[in-house]
Design a protein around this motif. Sequence first.
Motif, PDB file in Angstrom:
ATOM      1  N   ASN A 142     -44.818  -9.086  16.346  1.00 38.83           N
ATOM      2  CA  ASN A 142     -45.601  -8.033  15.685  1.00 38.83           C
ATOM      3  C   ASN A 142     -47.096  -8.118  16.000  1.00 38.83           C
ATOM      4  O   ASN A 142     -47.711  -7.103  16.322  1.00 38.83           O
ATOM      5  CB  ASN A 142     -45.378  -8.058  14.168  1.00 38.83           C
TER       6      ASN A 142
ATOM      7  N   ILE B  87     -51.442  -4.964  12.270  1.00 38.78           N
ATOM      8  CA  ILE B  87     -50.143  -5.648  12.180  1.00 38.78           C
ATOM      9  C   ILE B  87     -49.265  -4.923  11.158  1.00 38.78           C
ATOM     10  O   ILE B  87     -48.063  -4.752  11.352  1.00 38.78           O
ATOM     11  CB  ILE B  87     -50.336  -7.125  11.782  1.00 38.78           C
TER      12      ILE B  87
ATOM     13  N   ALA C  81     -47.788  -2.002  12.816  1.00 39.61           N
ATOM     14  CA  ALA C  81     -46.759  -2.457  13.767  1.00 39.61           C
ATOM     15  C   ALA C  81     -45.463  -2.767  13.016  1.00 39.61           C
ATOM     16  O   ALA C  81     -44.370  -2.355  13.414  1.00 39.61           O
ATOM     17  CB  ALA C  81     -47.246  -3.690  14.522  1.00 39.61           C
ATOM     18  N   LYS C  82     -45.617  -3.481  11.890  1.00 42.79           N
ATOM     19  CA  LYS C  82     -44.452  -3.839  11.071  1.00 42.79           C
ATOM     20  C   LYS C  82     -43.734  -2.587  10.562  1.00 42.79           C
ATOM     21  O   LYS C  82     -42.512  -2.525  10.522  1.00 42.79           O
ATOM     22  CB  LYS C  82     -44.871  -4.683   9.862  1.00 42.79           C
TER      23      LYS C  82
ATOM     24  N   VAL D 291     -41.744  -1.098  13.335  1.00 42.13           N
ATOM     25  CA  VAL D 291     -40.535  -1.902  13.591  1.00 42.13           C
ATOM     26  C   VAL D 291     -39.488  -1.604  12.520  1.00 42.13           C
ATOM     27  O   VAL D 291     -38.314  -1.383  12.820  1.00 42.13           O
ATOM     28  CB  VAL D 291     -40.870  -3.411  13.636  1.00 42.13           C
TER      29      VAL D 291
ATOM     30  N   ARG E  99     -34.721  -7.293  15.018  1.00 40.67           N
ATOM     31  CA  ARG E  99     -35.279  -6.830  16.283  1.00 40.67           C
ATOM     32  C   ARG E  99     -34.439  -7.227  17.484  1.00 40.67           C
ATOM     33  O   ARG E  99     -34.456  -6.540  18.505  1.00 40.67           O
ATOM     34  CB  ARG E  99     -36.743  -7.272  16.434  1.00 40.67           C
TER      35      ARG E  99
END
Length: 230
Positions: free
Chosen positions: A187, A198, A201-202, A205, A217
């Motif tokens: 991440n 971050i 990004a999380k 995801v 992932r």
Amino acid sequence: METTSSTETSVINLFIVEDYHLTRMGLMAVLSEFPQVKFIGEAESAEEALNKLANVSPDILLLDLGLPGMNGIEMAQEVRQRWPEIKIIILTSHNEEQEVIAALGAGAQAYVLKDVKPERLVHVIETVQDGAVWLDPAIASMVLTLVNDPGSIALQKRQANAEANPESELTDRELEVLQLIVAGRSNPEIAEQLCISIHTAKAHVGSILNKLCVNDRVQAAIKALKENIV
Ligand code: CA
């Protein structure tokens, strides 16, 4: 999972399951040169390993695919159920293509060919210990060849799947993130590369896992490769 930067050097405990004596001894001898890893156990079958794992707690299991009795895929599934904290690196050879493809769904964190250079293997071990995933480029291209072959079973399944239940569309940004997941990026690395936080990004995801109907992932990376999404 927080940032992957760890300045303290703690030894990573390994356990190896490999039926071929020389391969097992060879790997243990070669890796003994690296102070950052340590073997705390070995077994030549899945059954022996499952018994021993009741008493030792490795960080990472190096797991051969082709084993007598219970095979590496079944072993990986068993370990995931009983000791989900143990990370799994599947070791395989070039001539086990069918097994490799079958193993991609078994829930390991990394897939490595046995002719991997020791330094690379140690790097993969550290990567996996930090919470990332890793797929040997040779295996990735094996999967891509298979999905790109019009007659392949994987492709037929993918088409049947797409017709039966069309997936929620990934956004362009999510596709970018998915490509980085496939490349084994964490991440923080994804955040840095795409110049996003971050937290964002999380969130991407999480949304990708949701849309692909997968739990983690690794599964997302595997699905992306198998179904030719990226
Ligand atoms: Ca074997």
